[in-house]
Design an enzyme around this catalytic site. Sequence first.
Site, PDB file in Angstrom:
ATOM      1  N   GLY A   1      60.073  60.223  67.835  1.00  0.00           N
ATOM      2  CA  GLY A   1      61.362  60.502  67.210  1.00  0.00           C
ATOM      3  C   GLY A   1      61.740  61.955  67.410  1.00  0.00           C
TER       4      GLY A   1
ATOM      5  N   CYS B   1      54.726  65.857  63.926  1.00  0.00           N
ATOM      6  CA  CYS B   1      56.094  66.250  64.266  1.00  0.00           C
ATOM      7  C   CYS B   1      56.050  67.134  65.511  1.00  0.00           C
ATOM      8  CB  CYS B   1      56.681  67.038  63.094  1.00  0.00           C
ATOM      9  SG  CYS B   1      58.359  67.598  63.384  1.00  0.00           S
TER      10      CYS B   1
ATOM     11  N   GLU C   1      62.848  61.756  60.266  1.00  0.00           N
ATOM     12  CA  GLU C   1      63.879  62.353  61.132  1.00  0.00           C
ATOM     13  C   GLU C   1      65.100  62.781  60.322  1.00  0.00           C
ATOM     14  OE1 GLU C   1      63.051  63.224  63.990  1.00  0.00           O
ATOM     15  OE2 GLU C   1      61.244  62.011  64.084  1.00  0.00           O
TER      16      GLU C   1
HETATM   17 NI    NI Z   1      59.665  65.770  63.039  1.00  0.00          NI
END
Ligand code: NI
Length: 170
Positions: free
Chosen positions: A46, A94, A137
């Site tokens: 993502g 992330c 996100e």
């Molecule tokens: Ni992230």
Amino acid sequence: MAIRPILTAPDPRLKTISKPVETVDDELRALMDDMLETMYDAPGIGLAAIQIGVPKRVIVMDLAGKDEEPQPRYFVNPEITWTSDEMSSYEEGCLSVPEMYEDVQRPARIKARWLDYHGNPVEVEADGMLATCLQHEMDHLEGVLFIDHLSKLKRDIILRKMTKAKKRYG
Ligand code: NI
């Protein structure tokens, strides 16, 4: 399409609140194409536009498994309209906090709506990876990182590691 550099914490631009998109046009689709290519290259599942420094409410995602066909998803102006009381916990990572993984608790199920790649409205009820990933996100659109859900102690340890790594690798 082009691969764009990904901002990493503690870059202050990641704290920006992203602005709603007014029209889903070719220029926006070109941005989404770049985002998807950047995400696949990283590789990640993502990416929010602000992670490449563009403060627009746009997200790309692909949750397909390694041996599956790619399933790119595009989310423009996403909104969560309902969250379950039931929570679930996933180990999150992330692209803007590379190589750091921690368990984060979030609502297990959500209802959300957004505009797709062509500007058509979509509304779904999601659970599992999609629910978690979309919440992660969408946090980016508010300037929030997954480490902001951790205790201050854990977050400070991660940020210190990140700063040290940046000094080492420039
Ligand atoms: Ni992230």
